[in-house]
Design a protein around this motif. Structure first.
Motif, PDB file in Angstrom:
ATOM      1  N   ALA A   2      20.145  18.681 -12.334  1.00  0.00           N
ATOM      2  CA  ALA A   2      19.536  17.358 -12.387  1.00  0.00           C
ATOM      3  C   ALA A   2      20.567  16.293 -12.702  1.00  0.00           C
ATOM      4  N   SER A   3      21.566  16.644 -13.528  1.00  0.00           N
ATOM      5  CA  SER A   3      22.583  15.658 -13.919  1.00  0.00           C
ATOM      6  C   SER A   3      23.473  15.266 -12.752  1.00  0.00           C
ATOM      7  N   GLU A   4      23.474  16.097 -11.683  1.00  0.00           N
ATOM      8  CA  GLU A   4      24.328  15.819 -10.531  1.00  0.00           C
ATOM      9  C   GLU A   4      23.599  15.057  -9.432  1.00  0.00           C
ATOM     10  N   VAL A   5      22.295  14.831  -9.624  1.00  0.00           N
ATOM     11  CA  VAL A   5      21.506  14.108  -8.629  1.00  0.00           C
ATOM     12  C   VAL A   5      21.785  12.617  -8.743  1.00  0.00           C
ATOM     13  N   THR A   6      22.138  11.977  -7.629  1.00  0.00           N
ATOM     14  CA  THR A   6      22.423  10.538  -7.612  1.00  0.00           C
ATOM     15  C   THR A   6      21.561   9.871  -6.551  1.00  0.00           C
ATOM     16  N   ASP A   7      21.726   8.558  -6.420  1.00  0.00           N
ATOM     17  CA  ASP A   7      20.963   7.838  -5.399  1.00  0.00           C
ATOM     18  C   ASP A   7      21.455   8.147  -3.988  1.00  0.00           C
ATOM     19  N   LYS A   8      22.495   8.982  -3.876  1.00  0.00           N
ATOM     20  CA  LYS A   8      22.963   9.404  -2.559  1.00  0.00           C
ATOM     21  C   LYS A   8      22.122  10.557  -2.022  1.00  0.00           C
ATOM     22  N   HIS A   9      21.312  11.186  -2.890  1.00  0.00           N
ATOM     23  CA  HIS A   9      20.460  12.290  -2.475  1.00  0.00           C
ATOM     24  C   HIS A   9      19.133  11.754  -1.939  1.00  0.00           C
ATOM     25  N   SER A  10      18.573  12.496  -0.966  1.00  0.00           N
ATOM     26  CA  SER A  10      17.307  12.073  -0.377  1.00  0.00           C
ATOM     27  C   SER A  10      16.163  12.232  -1.360  1.00  0.00           C
ATOM     28  N   LEU A  11      15.215  11.317  -1.251  1.00  0.00           N
ATOM     29  CA  LEU A  11      13.982  11.399  -2.029  1.00  0.00           C
ATOM     30  C   LEU A  11      12.866  11.894  -1.118  1.00  0.00           C
ATOM     31  N   TYR A  12      11.830  12.423  -1.715  1.00  0.00           N
ATOM     32  CA  TYR A  12      10.616  12.762  -0.977  1.00  0.00           C
ATOM     33  C   TYR A  12       9.830  11.460  -0.843  1.00  0.00           C
ATOM     34  N   SER A  13       9.543  11.092   0.378  1.00  0.00           N
ATOM     35  CA  SER A  13       8.932   9.779   0.602  1.00  0.00           C
ATOM     36  C   SER A  13       7.740   9.894   1.540  1.00  0.00           C
ATOM     37  N   PHE A  14       6.657   9.207   1.190  1.00  0.00           N
ATOM     38  CA  PHE A  14       5.550   9.057   2.147  1.00  0.00           C
ATOM     39  C   PHE A  14       4.950   7.670   1.988  1.00  0.00           C
ATOM     40  N   GLN A  15       4.322   7.200   3.061  1.00  0.00           N
ATOM     41  CA  GLN A  15       3.698   5.872   3.088  1.00  0.00           C
ATOM     42  C   GLN A  15       2.289   5.983   3.653  1.00  0.00           C
ATOM     43  N   ILE A  16       1.399   5.152   3.160  1.00  0.00           N
ATOM     44  CA  ILE A  16       0.026   5.079   3.653  1.00  0.00           C
ATOM     45  C   ILE A  16      -0.102   3.794   4.466  1.00  0.00           C
ATOM     46  N   TRP A  17      -0.355   3.936   5.764  1.00  0.00           N
ATOM     47  CA  TRP A  17      -0.491   2.780   6.656  1.00  0.00           C
ATOM     48  C   TRP A  17      -1.922   2.697   7.175  1.00  0.00           C
ATOM     49  N   MET A  18      -2.425   1.498   7.278  1.00  0.00           N
ATOM     50  CA  MET A  18      -3.751   1.283   7.842  1.00  0.00           C
ATOM     51  C   MET A  18      -3.634   1.012   9.338  1.00  0.00           C
ATOM     52  N   ARG A  19      -4.394   1.759  10.100  1.00  0.00           N
ATOM     53  CA  ARG A  19      -4.430   1.532  11.542  1.00  0.00           C
ATOM     54  C   ARG A  19      -5.263   0.289  11.864  1.00  0.00           C
ATOM     55  N   ASP A  20      -5.136  -0.191  13.103  1.00  0.00           N
ATOM     56  CA  ASP A  20      -6.040  -1.228  13.593  1.00  0.00           C
ATOM     57  C   ASP A  20      -7.466  -0.675  13.552  1.00  0.00           C
ATOM     58  N   ASN A  21      -8.402  -1.473  13.073  1.00  0.00           N
ATOM     59  CA  ASN A  21      -9.783  -1.011  13.001  1.00  0.00           C
ATOM     60  C   ASN A  21     -10.723  -2.218  12.961  1.00  0.00           C
ATOM     61  N   THR A  22     -12.008  -1.942  13.051  1.00  0.00           N
ATOM     62  CA  THR A  22     -13.018  -3.009  13.046  1.00  0.00           C
ATOM     63  C   THR A  22     -13.792  -3.039  11.729  1.00  0.00           C
ATOM     64  N   LEU A  23     -13.308  -2.321  10.723  1.00  0.00           N
ATOM     65  CA  LEU A  23     -14.037  -2.214   9.462  1.00  0.00           C
ATOM     66  C   LEU A  23     -13.622  -3.262   8.435  1.00  0.00           C
ATOM     67  N   VAL A  24     -12.444  -3.857   8.636  1.00  0.00           N
ATOM     68  CA  VAL A  24     -11.954  -4.854   7.683  1.00  0.00           C
ATOM     69  C   VAL A  24     -11.702  -6.167   8.409  1.00  0.00           C
ATOM     70  N   SER A  25     -11.667  -7.239   7.653  1.00  0.00           N
ATOM     71  CA  SER A  25     -11.561  -8.563   8.266  1.00  0.00           C
ATOM     72  C   SER A  25     -10.126  -8.982   8.562  1.00  0.00           C
ATOM     73  N   TYR A  26      -9.139  -8.228   8.033  1.00  0.00           N
ATOM     74  CA  TYR A  26      -7.743  -8.584   8.304  1.00  0.00           C
ATOM     75  C   TYR A  26      -7.097  -7.550   9.218  1.00  0.00           C
ATOM     76  N   GLY A  27      -5.925  -7.885   9.704  1.00  0.00           N
ATOM     77  CA  GLY A  27      -5.276  -7.056  10.711  1.00  0.00           C
ATOM     78  C   GLY A  27      -4.830  -5.703  10.200  1.00  0.00           C
ATOM     79  N   GLY A  28      -4.677  -4.766  11.124  1.00  0.00           N
ATOM     80  CA  GLY A  28      -4.201  -3.433  10.789  1.00  0.00           C
ATOM     81  C   GLY A  28      -2.689  -3.351  10.755  1.00  0.00           C
ATOM     82  N   LYS A  29      -2.177  -2.122  10.893  1.00  0.00           N
ATOM     83  CA  LYS A  29      -0.737  -1.855  10.815  1.00  0.00           C
ATOM     84  C   LYS A  29      -0.174  -2.423   9.510  1.00  0.00           C
TER      85      LYS A  29
END
Length: 202
Positions: A2-29
């Motif tokens: 753990a002491s050798e881990v720096t910001d040069k190492h990859s992180l586990y990353s995920f993102q939640i994106w909203m698709r275009d839809n007709t359920l909300v009043s604002y834009g998707g993506k």
């Protein structure tokens, strides 16, 4: 270690994106939520991703040339929460043979370069105007400070986990557009045929 881990190492990353839809009043993506970090094991990371899928009622598009997401989701019998390879759709919305595989491979070739180009175009897309008649671009609709900092610091070949994750979203959005265009064309063709049939019957 753990002491050798720096910001040069990859992180586990995920993102939640909203698709275009007709359920909300604002834009998707729209970026709804994100995570970038590193738990003790890849399995722990994938459990967090699965919890996010349940929380936001969504499916995951993993990068299959790294990590264990597909195998872990299959082990837990939740592969229905995995998306198929969006690069398998061509411009006509037709799924090619590899559409049966979960996730996608980005790598360092054309797929990555095209993905970065899509991010640039996405960020600069005009989505409206302000009350002062000033143009609003999609980047102004992005409220993720860490992601914006990565945009600012980006150098090709560097380690930018959030941008790499965003590439996946760009390909999924592109697939949606291909499928939408194909469905519209199919419906238009069907309508024309129906009209021709009506004329024929008269």
């Amino acid at each position: 270690k753990a002491s050798e881990v720096t910001d040069k190492h990859s992180l586990y990353s995920f993102q939640i994106w909203m698709r275009d839809n007709t359920l909300v009043s604002y834009g998707g993506k729209r970026l709804i939520a994100e995570y970038a970090g590193r738990l003790n094991t890849m399995k722990d990371n994938d459990k967090l991703l699965l919890l996010a899928c349940y929380r936001y009622n969504c499916s995951a598009l993993p990068e299959t040339n790294r990590g264990e997401t597909v195998s872990n989701f299959k082990l837990w019998k939740v592969q229905d929460r995995l998306l198929l390879d969006p690069t398998s759709y061509d411009g006509s919305g037709i799924a090619l043979a590899k559409a049966n595989s979960y996730g996608m491979v980005v790598g360092d070739g054309d797929t990555k370069i095209n993905g970065l180009t899509m991010i640039k175009n996405f960020n600069n897309e005009v989505i409206g105007k302000s009350l002062n008649d000033e143009v609003i671009i999609r980047l102004q609709d992005n409220y993720s400070l860490p992601l914006c900092i990565e945009f600012q610091k980006f150098i090709y070949g560097g380690n930018f986990d959030r941008i790499s994750t965003m590439i996946l979203a760009m390909y999924e959005f592109r697939k949606d557009e291909f499928v939408k265009r194909a469905n519209l064309q199919r419906n238009t063709t069907t309508s024309k045929l129906s009209f021709a049939e009506r004329l024929k019957r008269k």
